[in-house]
Design a protein around this motif. Sequence first.
Motif, mmCIF file in Angstrom:
data_model
loop_
_atom_site.group_PDB
_atom_site.id
_atom_site.type_symbol
_atom_site.label_atom_id
_atom_site.label_comp_id
_atom_site.label_asym_id
_atom_site.label_seq_id
_atom_site.Cartn_x
_atom_site.Cartn_y
_atom_site.Cartn_z
ATOM 1 N N UNK A 150 46.336 63.446 20.899
ATOM 2 C CA UNK A 150 46.863 62.430 21.818
ATOM 3 C C UNK A 150 45.692 61.668 22.440
ATOM 4 N N UNK A 151 45.940 60.488 22.862
ATOM 5 C CA UNK A 151 44.891 59.655 23.431
ATOM 6 C C UNK A 151 44.705 60.004 24.913
ATOM 7 N N UNK A 152 44.037 61.134 25.163
ATOM 8 C CA UNK A 152 43.829 61.580 26.536
ATOM 9 C C UNK A 152 42.561 62.420 26.620
ATOM 10 N N UNK A 153 42.004 62.482 27.803
ATOM 11 C CA UNK A 153 40.895 63.404 28.057
ATOM 12 C C UNK A 153 41.357 64.558 28.946
ATOM 13 N N UNK A 154 42.624 64.514 29.329
ATOM 14 C CA UNK A 154 43.185 65.552 30.192
ATOM 15 C C UNK A 154 43.327 66.868 29.431
ATOM 16 N N UNK A 155 43.247 67.965 30.147
ATOM 17 C CA UNK A 155 43.433 69.289 29.554
ATOM 18 C C UNK A 155 44.922 69.601 29.511
ATOM 19 N N UNK A 195 60.605 66.962 16.221
ATOM 20 C CA UNK A 195 59.475 66.047 16.068
ATOM 21 C C UNK A 195 58.985 65.511 17.421
ATOM 22 N N UNK A 196 59.714 65.812 18.488
ATOM 23 C CA UNK A 196 59.352 65.346 19.827
ATOM 24 C C UNK A 196 58.829 66.528 20.629
ATOM 25 N N UNK A 197 57.598 66.379 21.132
ATOM 26 C CA UNK A 197 56.971 67.427 21.936
ATOM 27 C C UNK A 197 56.468 66.801 23.224
ATOM 28 N N UNK A 198 56.809 67.431 24.318
ATOM 29 C CA UNK A 198 56.364 66.963 25.634
ATOM 30 C C UNK A 198 55.143 67.777 26.047
ATOM 31 N N UNK A 199 54.165 67.107 26.646
ATOM 32 C CA UNK A 199 52.947 67.772 27.088
ATOM 33 C C UNK A 199 52.702 67.508 28.559
ATOM 34 N N UNK A 200 52.288 68.569 29.248
ATOM 35 C CA UNK A 200 51.842 68.446 30.627
ATOM 36 C C UNK A 200 50.337 68.658 30.642
ATOM 37 N N UNK A 201 49.648 67.955 31.521
ATOM 38 C CA UNK A 201 48.192 68.014 31.493
ATOM 39 C C UNK A 201 47.614 68.002 32.900
ATOM 40 N N UNK A 202 46.381 68.498 32.992
ATOM 41 C CA UNK A 202 45.625 68.471 34.235
ATOM 42 C C UNK A 202 44.361 67.667 33.995
ATOM 43 N N UNK A 203 44.041 66.811 34.921
ATOM 44 C CA UNK A 203 42.836 65.999 34.806
ATOM 45 C C UNK A 203 41.765 66.615 35.694
ATOM 46 N N UNK A 204 40.626 66.943 35.089
ATOM 47 C CA UNK A 204 39.505 67.482 35.850
ATOM 48 C C UNK A 204 38.663 66.343 36.383
#
Length: 106
Positions: free
Chosen positions: A79-84, A96-105
């Motif tokens: 994915x186009x992110x730098x988040x963990x 085919x659909x996956x949801x992601x949660x992320x934390x930004x440092x």
Amino acid sequence: YNQISVSAGVIYLATNNGVFRSSDQGGNWTKLVLPVQDQSASIRTVTSSANNDNIVYTAVESTIYRSMDGGNTWQTQNPNTIAIITALLISPQNIQVVYAGAAINN
């Protein structure tokens, strides 16, 4: 462990030492080999399909890994992110659909 995913008799476990799978209710565990340099990488999240226990997703930092064969082989999803990425959820209506949660440092 960091997270656990249970579906149709298979347990996936995300740990500070990688991803593990048990197909006998936790009696025996197999470490899954991800296509990463550090096989002891800390895995924060793992999820599997409620309809097909061979479909499993996990993440290392900001990269998502998908397996369609129970963790034997993996495809990289960037994915186009730098988040963990700290959480994943497969849509029950469309695998085919996956949801992601992320934390930004910071």
